[in-house]
Design a protein around this motif. Structure first.
Motif: not given
Length: 640
Positions: A338-353, A395-400, A477-483
């Motif tokens: 019987m043929p099969c297909l994969t299905l993977t529920l992915r954890a969302g990419q975290k905002v690391r930067k 500091e705000e970015a790192l605290k987040a 994905p990334f967090l953008l903050m104005l300087g």
């Protein structure tokens, strides 16, 4: 423009979508609940506008090409095509519905690849309907939400001979899991996130079942049960289903794959007990149960059940790991053919930067900016410490919770920033500091280990500055903050944390917004949209960079806001990495606005192609880009 729409698989809750619809007649019936997700496979297309017609080309899963097939973009012709049935009818049905709601021209749809099996309970018809609705939405910028696309896709499909249920168009939400709730004609959709990857296998049982007969028999149990079998079906699709699906939602969000597998087994047992007697010819399903109980699979799976209308159509398993997912496929294909297909529920990419552009000259603060960068101007924080503005933002970015902060600077300013974050003051000056300042001097160096720099060689605009961080950010994905903006939350969560939470919940790019009177909007980017959560979260339908008042009055009003009030950009964003592709196109093709490469038009394209949310921030923004704003920030930032 390229579009991909997956199929959908009902993990739990099959049949409860139409069963919940009977609440229109019998309010004693329980609401319907389904837990579903998009598949890894789907329908791929390239789309572009056409002046007068639908021009369609299709590729089947076996690679066979059909078309081009042309249908005039006229209501009568579209309706006639839709009512004939078949693949083209789905596209025509949606186009007919679009034409009754919007003034549009035609489309060229080149379905150049399909790897989604058809007629296997994975809603291939719904996928092409959603793809067509999305193509019209994006090509003609109709400003539909995902829910809007889903609704028009549903209306389009039922214009054809198909009698699909309301859950089929759940594929509009992509491969994110969703909970759909059916209450008569009312539909609610809740998007879900999984904390870690989960691995499924979909099995084509290669047997026969009569879906129409199954639906007909089960529908006889509604709207009022007249015997024990019908009561059992209503119990199954009502209270039992409600309990199991809601437990599965909690389990999914907690990442408890073992428990989810047990719930799948439990759901199948209840289905066999209560639904099979209503249609034993189709639902006894010997092939399905032989596969579900196949002994060699047990070491590799946490549970399994039937799919869709059940019967001998398709089965699903949740595997113990990615390696076990492959082992399940190998065993079934080798032993059972019987043929099969994969299905993977992915954890969302975290905002690391986080990215902070700080490469501007600061013209409006000259000559102070000749002495030092405006991002290094001092601000008195609420703790009484005088800090450069850039430190408060970092500091705000790192605290987040981000791991790395990327500051974009001009090359000749790099030494000043590196000196602040990475070089300790002289020992003589260090010894002069009070104890708490000595500790803070060490803290700055610790922060500096999480700070890196990207160079903007020429000042070519905000969009160009963001693009300079592409290599450092990578494909995430990334967090953008104005300087030149500071941020102060009014609650326990910082402003950046509010945005990250919204992104983690919905998986869509999101920008912070604040209410702004009309006499100020010419200074800010402005957005409008449709409320998802009133006065809190909206689906953005348009961005405008520093609009005129006349344009705002005609195009940017948001329902529920007082007259003369608009939503302007707060200065923080969570942005998916596709933005870099759009910025690169502008730079390569020299697409400028007011002489520079801007970010707003790229954001608007990301909105069109992937969606964008706007979050009303529970906080205050402080600007230091103008002398009067800087003075006001000095006066108020510490107190608030």
């Amino acid at each position: 423009m390229k579009i991909f729409v997956p199929g959908r698989i009902c993990l739990l809750g099959e049949h409860s979508d139409w069963a919940g619809g009977y609440r229109r007649i019998n309010a004693e019936i329980e609401k319907g609940y389904t837990l579903l997700t998009g598949t890894d496979q789907g329908i791929y297309a390239e789309v572009e506008p056409h002046p007068t017609a639908l021009v369609l080309t299709a590729t089947t899963p076996d690679g066979e090409k059909h078309g081009p097939y042309e249908i005039p973009m006229e209501p009568k012709a579209l309706l006639e095509e839709a009512q004939q049935g078949g693949f083209w009818s789905y596209i025509a049905g949606v186009a007919y519905q679009i034409l009754t709601h919007y003034h549009v021209r035609g489309l060229v749809i080149n379905n150049y690849k399909t790897d989604l099996p058809i007629k296997k309970g994975l809603s291939s018809s719904a996928a092409i309907c959603v793809l067509t609705a999305r193509a019209f939405n994006r090509i003609y910028d109709l400003k539909m939400t995902i829910r809007g696309e889903m609704e028009l896709a549903y209306q389009g499909e039922i214009t054809t001979p198909s009698r699909c249920g309301r859950m089929d168009q759940g594929c509009a939400f992509g491969n994110r899991p969703i909970l759909m709730t059916y209450d008569g004609d009312h539909l609610d959709v809740t998007e879900l996130r999984v904390p870690e990857d989960m691995y499924f296998v979909i099995v084509d049982l290669q047997a026969q079942k009569d879906t129409m007969e199954i639906l007909a028999r089960l529908n006889r149990c509604y709207p009022f049960a007249e015997n024990e079998i019908e009561q059992g079906v209503q119990e199954l699709l009502g209270p039992i289903n409600k309990r199991i699906v809601h437990q599965a939602v909690e389990t999914l969000q907690a990442g408890e794959a073992e428990r989810l597998g047990a719930l799948m087994v439990e759901a199948q047992a209840f289905f066999d007990r209560y639904a099979t007697p209503a249609c034993p010819e189709e639902l006894t399903a010997p092939v399905l149960h032989r596969v579900l109980n196949y002994e060699p699979l047990r070491p590799h799976i946490r549970g399994g059940k039937g799919v869709g209308s059940q019967g001998d159509g398709t089965a699903q398993f949740i595997a113990r790991s990615q390696a076990d997912q492959q082992a399940v496929i190998e065993i079934i294909e080798r032993d059972l053919g019987m043929p099969c297909l994969t299905l993977t529920l992915r954890a969302g990419q975290k905002v690391r930067k986080a990215v902070i552009p700080a490469a501007g000259f600061g013209t409006r603060l000259f000559p102070a900016t000749k002495a030092t960068k405006k991002e290094l101007f001092p601000i008195i924080d609420h703790d009484g410490i005088a800090k450069p503005a850039i430190l408060l933002i970092v500091e705000e970015a790192l605290k987040a919770g981000v791991d790395e902060v990327i500051i974009i600077v001009q090359e000749y300013d790099l030494a000043a920033f590196q000196s602040f974050f990475n070089v300790q003051i002289t020992i003589e000056n260090y010894n002069k500091l009070p104890r708490h300042f000595q500790e803070y001097a060490q803290r700055i160096l610790e922060i500096g280990r999480q700070v890196s720099f990207a160079i903007q060689e020429a000042q070519e605009g905000f969009g160009h500055a963001v693009y300079c961080a592409r290599e450092a950010v990578g494909n995430e994905p990334f967090l953008l903050m104005l300087g030149d903006h500071l941020y102060r939350s009014k609650g326990e969560q910082s402003c950046a944390q509010q945005l990250i939470e919204a992104y983690n919940k919905h998986g869509i790019s999101v920008l912070g917004l604040r209410r702004t009177p009309e006499d100020q909007i010419a200074n800010f980017g402005t957005a409008t949209g449709v409320w998802i959560e009133e006065n809190h979260l909206l689906n953005v339908t348009e961005f405008a960079e520093k609009p005129t008042v006349d344009y705002a009055r005609n195009n940017l009003c948001v329902p529920g806001l007082p007259e003369g009030e608009y939503l302007t950009v707060f200065g923080q964003y969570i942005i998916k990495p596709q933005i870099f592709d759009y910025l690169e196109e502008h730079i390569v093709n020299n697409v400028r606005e007011r002489g520079e490469f801007q970010l707003t038009s790229a954001l608007d394209r990301l909105r069109q192609e992937d969606g964008f949310l706007g979050l009303i921030m529970d906080g205050q923004r402080y600007d230091i880009g103008l002398p009067e704003y800087y003075l006001e920030t000095l006066r108020t930032f510490r107190q608030e």
